[in-house]
Design an enzyme around this catalytic site. Structure first.
Site, short mmCIF file in Angstrom:
data_model
loop_
_atom_site.label_atom_id
_atom_site.label_comp_id
_atom_site.label_asym_id
_atom_site.label_seq_id
_atom_site.Cartn_x
_atom_site.Cartn_y
_atom_site.Cartn_z
N LYS A 99 -38.69 -13.71 54.24
CA LYS A 99 -37.99 -13.04 53.42
C LYS A 99 -36.65 -13.13 54.38
O LYS A 99 -36.38 -12.26 55.22
CB LYS A 99 -38.34 -11.57 53.24
CG LYS A 99 -37.46 -10.92 52.17
CD LYS A 99 -37.99 -9.16 52.03
CE LYS A 99 -36.63 -8.60 52.82
NZ LYS A 99 -36.50 -7.13 52.60
N ALA A 186 -35.29 -3.67 47.32
CA ALA A 186 -34.66 -2.56 47.72
C ALA A 186 -34.09 -1.70 46.75
O ALA A 186 -33.66 -2.17 45.47
CB ALA A 186 -33.43 -3.05 48.60
N ASN A 208 -40.49 -0.41 50.06
CA ASN A 208 -40.95 0.12 51.48
C ASN A 208 -40.66 1.57 51.84
O ASN A 208 -41.31 2.31 51.64
CB ASN A 208 -40.00 -0.42 52.59
CG ASN A 208 -40.74 -0.42 53.88
OD1 ASN A 208 -40.58 -1.10 54.95
ND2 ASN A 208 -41.27 1.01 54.29
N THR A 209 -39.16 2.06 51.61
CA THR A 209 -39.08 3.25 51.80
C THR A 209 -39.57 4.55 51.02
O THR A 209 -39.96 5.33 51.54
CB THR A 209 -37.42 3.46 51.98
OG1 THR A 209 -36.78 2.56 52.95
CG2 THR A 209 -36.82 4.93 52.70
#
Lengths: 257, 65
Positions: A99, A186, A208-209
């Site tokens: 990535k 994102a 992710n977050t």
């Protein structure tokens, strides 16, 4: 639902991809990844702690036999750095995928697209399966494909911002212009953001977050798993066109006089 | 022998990468090693000789997005 995503002959069973950063510990990482249903996880390349050897290894919790490992080049601001991290990652011998991130600005973590194009071209020539993290610009996406990318990963919003898909129209144009898989990377904050990306026709979403930072990461991972399936099904089912005025659902015929 | 490992100045006894990893208590199967910006393949860990002043990087995968 058997609806795999295929990138360069690699079959991904899950269209929700997850990161492994920012978790409290590896145990929580493993539980959240499991709950997300993802079969691919991103990882970063960093120095081994040579002073404190008591630290455990991520791969003791995320089995590379069970999950596809997608190393990133997070934190790299130049082409040279990104190439170095990508090559180190491949040398681990578990994945040719990368990535690719070439960051252009510390505050927004927006990609440096000039550097990204250059690094994509070099790594693709070296046989890497390059998945570049890019902005939501359709022309850049097209150039990345020309440079040898295996898929493109436009951002929905800045990394870790949770702002969702800020420019769905650009994502839609990218989907029309690029004939390779498009994976939103994102910006996701919650379940509906994943559904929106999938309803647009994106091939997958990387998160992710939104999971790691939730009060209950395992529950959020479960929510996003369902949101991803829901969005994908809605896309495939074909939504109705939007209209300005009403059209009655119940028949006019048979009304009492 | 004085070398730099992951940015730290260190005094080590080992003269090969494989021995160095043992000395540091690191599982060779889990790491990638770079010496003076050149990647050393895992199958060369045993034969690769470290020299005084080498800059060695030992990396692995950590959590990331």
């Amino acid at each position: 639902m058997n609806d795999p995503l295929i990138i360069r002959e690699i079959e991904f069973k899950s269209r929700l991809w997850v990161g492994t950063g920012k978790y409290k510990d590896f145990e929580e990482t493993a539980r959240a990844v499991e709950a997300s249903g993802a079969d691919v996880v991103t990882v970063a390349v960093r120095r081994v702690n040579i002073i404190d050897r008591s630290k455990e290894n991520l791969l003791d919790y995320i089995d590379p036999k069970k999950y596809k490992i997608l190393p990133n080049t997070a934190g790299c601001y130049t082409v040279e750095e990104a190439l170095r991290y990508a090559r180190l990652a491949r040398e681990a011998g578990i994945s040719d995928m990368v990535k690719l991130e070439v960051i252009g600005d510390e505050k927004t973590l927006f990609p440096d697209v000039c550097g990204l194009l250059k690094a994509t071209e070099i790594l693709a020539k070296e046989g890497f399966i390059v998945l570049p993290y890019t902005n939501d610009d359709p022309v850049t996406a097209k150039r990345l494909v020309d440079a040898g990318a295996a898929a493109v990963m436009p951002l929905g919003a800045p990394i870790g911002s949770g702002l969702g898909i800020r420019n769905p129209y650009n994502i839609k144009i990218i989907l029309e212009m690029v004939k390779l898989p498009v994976i939103v990377d994102a910006g996701v904050g919650t379940a509906s953001d994943v559904s929106i990306a999938m309803e647009l026709g994106c091939d997958a979403v990387l998160v992710n977050t939104a999971i790691a930072g939730a009060k209950d990461p395992v529950m959020m991972a479960t929510a996003l798993k369902h949101a991803c399936i829901a969005g994908r099904l809605a896309y495939k089912a074909g939504r109705i066109p939007k209209k300005l005025y009403a059209s009655a659902s119940s028949p006019i015929e048979g009304m009492l006089s | 022998m004085k070398v730099k490992i992951n940015g730290l100045d260190m005094e080590v006894k080992s003269d090969s990468i494989l021995e160095l990893l043992k000395e540091l208590g690191i599982d060779a199967q889990r790491v990638v090693v770079e010496v003076n910006l050149e990647i050393v393949r895992r199958d060369r860990f045993a034969e690769y000789k470290i020299k005084e002043g080498d800059s060695i990087e030992i990396v692995n995968f950590v959590g990331g997005g």
